[in-house]
Design a protein around this motif. Structure first.
Motif, PDB file in Angstrom:
ATOM      1  N   UNK A 160       0.803  -1.231   0.000  1.00 42.21           N
ATOM      2  CA  UNK A 160       0.000   0.000   0.000  1.00 42.21           C
ATOM      3  C   UNK A 160       0.838   1.285   0.000  1.00 42.21           C
ATOM      4  N   UNK A 161       2.082   1.225   0.493  1.00 38.95           N
ATOM      5  CA  UNK A 161       2.943   2.416   0.500  1.00 38.95           C
ATOM      6  C   UNK A 161       3.659   2.636  -0.821  1.00 38.95           C
ATOM      7  N   UNK A 162       3.348   1.800  -1.855  1.00 38.86           N
ATOM      8  CA  UNK A 162       3.943   1.968  -3.178  1.00 38.86           C
ATOM      9  C   UNK A 162       5.224   1.189  -3.403  1.00 38.86           C
ATOM     10  N   UNK A 163       5.751   0.561  -2.372  1.00 37.64           N
ATOM     11  CA  UNK A 163       6.976  -0.219  -2.520  1.00 37.64           C
ATOM     12  C   UNK A 163       6.639  -1.559  -3.169  1.00 37.64           C
ATOM     13  N   UNK A 164       7.441  -1.952  -4.157  1.00 33.89           N
ATOM     14  CA  UNK A 164       7.297  -3.265  -4.776  1.00 33.89           C
ATOM     15  C   UNK A 164       8.341  -4.178  -4.143  1.00 33.89           C
ATOM     16  N   UNK A 165       7.865  -5.264  -3.552  1.00 35.42           N
ATOM     17  CA  UNK A 165       8.692  -6.247  -2.853  1.00 35.42           C
ATOM     18  C   UNK A 165       8.873  -7.439  -3.790  1.00 35.42           C
ATOM     19  N   UNK A 166      10.097  -7.599  -4.337  1.00 32.73           N
ATOM     20  CA  UNK A 166      10.380  -8.630  -5.328  1.00 32.73           C
ATOM     21  C   UNK A 166      10.642  -9.994  -4.701  1.00 32.73           C
ATOM     22  N   UNK A 167      10.243 -11.021  -5.398  1.00 27.26           N
ATOM     23  CA  UNK A 167      10.630 -12.398  -5.107  1.00 27.26           C
ATOM     24  C   UNK A 167      10.720 -13.109  -6.457  1.00 27.26           C
ATOM     25  N   UNK A 168      11.898 -13.040  -7.070  1.00 23.42           N
ATOM     26  CA  UNK A 168      12.102 -13.587  -8.417  1.00 23.42           C
ATOM     27  C   UNK A 168      12.957 -14.842  -8.340  1.00 23.42           C
ATOM     28  N   UNK A 169      12.605 -15.826  -9.163  1.00 28.47           N
ATOM     29  CA  UNK A 169      13.351 -17.083  -9.225  1.00 28.47           C
ATOM     30  C   UNK A 169      13.332 -17.582 -10.668  1.00 28.47           C
ATOM     31  N   UNK A 170      14.511 -17.852 -11.207  1.00 25.92           N
ATOM     32  CA  UNK A 170      14.605 -18.398 -12.562  1.00 25.92           C
ATOM     33  C   UNK A 170      15.980 -19.010 -12.756  1.00 25.92           C
ATOM     34  N   UNK A 171      16.167 -19.638 -13.912  1.00 25.03           N
ATOM     35  CA  UNK A 171      17.418 -20.334 -14.214  1.00 25.03           C
ATOM     36  C   UNK A 171      18.267 -19.562 -15.217  1.00 25.03           C
ATOM     37  N   UNK A 172      19.570 -19.722 -15.052  1.00 20.04           N
ATOM     38  CA  UNK A 172      20.557 -19.226 -16.008  1.00 20.04           C
ATOM     39  C   UNK A 172      21.258 -20.433 -16.613  1.00 20.04           C
ATOM     40  N   UNK A 173      21.595 -20.345 -17.886  1.00 23.48           N
ATOM     41  CA  UNK A 173      22.422 -21.365 -18.527  1.00 23.48           C
ATOM     42  C   UNK A 173      23.674 -20.667 -19.048  1.00 23.48           C
ATOM     43  N   UNK A 174      24.819 -21.021 -18.480  1.00 15.56           N
ATOM     44  CA  UNK A 174      26.064 -20.387 -18.877  1.00 15.56           C
ATOM     45  C   UNK A 174      26.596 -21.043 -20.149  1.00 15.56           C
ATOM     46  N   UNK A 175      27.531 -20.372 -20.814  1.00 18.81           N
ATOM     47  CA  UNK A 175      27.995 -20.830 -22.129  1.00 18.81           C
ATOM     48  C   UNK A 175      28.569 -22.240 -22.132  1.00 18.81           C
ATOM     49  N   UNK A 176      29.082 -22.714 -20.992  1.00 21.45           N
ATOM     50  CA  UNK A 176      29.619 -24.075 -20.948  1.00 21.45           C
ATOM     51  C   UNK A 176      28.556 -25.106 -20.577  1.00 21.45           C
ATOM     52  N   UNK A 177      27.281 -24.679 -20.481  1.00 20.44           N
ATOM     53  CA  UNK A 177      26.194 -25.586 -20.158  1.00 20.44           C
ATOM     54  C   UNK A 177      25.821 -25.636 -18.682  1.00 20.44           C
ATOM     55  N   UNK A 178      26.590 -24.968 -17.831  1.00 20.37           N
ATOM     56  CA  UNK A 178      26.282 -24.949 -16.396  1.00 20.37           C
ATOM     57  C   UNK A 178      24.931 -24.282 -16.164  1.00 20.37           C
ATOM     58  N   UNK A 179      24.074 -24.937 -15.370  1.00 22.83           N
ATOM     59  CA  UNK A 179      22.771 -24.385 -15.002  1.00 22.83           C
ATOM     60  C   UNK A 179      22.888 -23.783 -13.604  1.00 22.83           C
ATOM     61  N   UNK A 180      22.392 -22.568 -13.455  1.00 24.19           N
ATOM     62  CA  UNK A 180      22.441 -21.842 -12.183  1.00 24.19           C
ATOM     63  C   UNK A 180      21.027 -21.424 -11.812  1.00 24.19           C
ATOM     64  N   UNK A 181      20.647 -21.683 -10.565  1.00 19.91           N
ATOM     65  CA  UNK A 181      19.355 -21.234 -10.029  1.00 19.91           C
ATOM     66  C   UNK A 181      19.586 -19.893  -9.341  1.00 19.91           C
ATOM     67  N   UNK A 182      18.751 -18.919  -9.658  1.00 22.19           N
ATOM     68  CA  UNK A 182      18.859 -17.567  -9.092  1.00 22.19           C
ATOM     69  C   UNK A 182      17.588 -17.234  -8.336  1.00 22.19           C
ATOM     70  N   UNK A 183      17.759 -16.721  -7.122  1.00 22.96           N
ATOM     71  CA  UNK A 183      16.642 -16.155  -6.372  1.00 22.96           C
ATOM     72  C   UNK A 183      17.014 -14.724  -6.013  1.00 22.96           C
ATOM     73  N   UNK A 184      16.164 -13.784  -6.397  1.00 23.06           N
ATOM     74  CA  UNK A 184      16.363 -12.361  -6.108  1.00 23.06           C
ATOM     75  C   UNK A 184      15.272 -11.883  -5.167  1.00 23.06           C
TER      76      UNK A 184
END
Length: 160
Positions: free
Chosen positions: A68-92
């Motif tokens: 209600x005070x206009x602040x957006x509270x993020x909770x983001x989660x998704x995957x990254x795939x790096x050039x060598x094929x490594x999969x990384x889980x990210x939570x922001x």
């Protein structure tokens, strides 16, 4: 001017993630009286010194709560795939809020705003396998974000 605190953190630029977002799906208001959204990660890139890859399309997204005070509270989660094929889980987790009501209205309409007109910071955690990128799971990071129409660009700094 006083000397810096002896435990003041030092930071080093690590990488940037540019992410394209889907349209938001809104729940207005939730049972708690706030507004919740679901916004999916449609594509994106990660690039920095010694690291390059992509956001795995539709591997997750953000479920922000607009308070209600206009602040957006993020909770983001998704995957990254790096050039060598490594999969990384990210939570922001983080916050975005505009310095004036006019800027908040522009951003709500998905219009451009200069980063000097709002606060947008995130604190990520990475789940990454042992190997060349395991440093991502051993450090604290701070992300300074840019909101652009339909996308975010987040610049991550490793706390040394």
């Amino acid at each position: 001017m006083s000397d810096p605190h002896p435990f003041a953190p030092q930071m080093e630029y690590a990488f940037s993630i540019a992410i394209t977002l889907s349209k938001p799906y809104w729940l207005k208001p939730t049972a708690m009286g706030a507004t919740r959204a679901a916004i999916y990660a449609t594509e994106g890139t990660i690039e920095g010194p010694g690291i390059k890859g992509r956001v795995v399309p539709m591997s997750g997204g953000d479920w922000p709560l607009q308070r209600p005070d206009g602040v957006i509270d993020f909770d983001a989660r998704y995957l990254l795939e790096l050039d060598d094929g490594t999969i990384v889980y990210l939570q922001n987790r983080g916050y975005r809020w505009a310095y004036t009501p006019e800027v908040a209205e522009r951003m709500a309409r998905n219009e451009p705003a200069d980063p000097s007109e709002y606060y947008m910071r995130v604190s990520p955690k990475f789940d990454v396998p042992e190997g060349p990128y395991d440093w991502m799971g051993k450090h604290v990071f701070v992300g300074v974000a840019e909101k652009v129409p339909g996308a975010n660009r987040i610049h991550y700094f490793k706390v040394l």
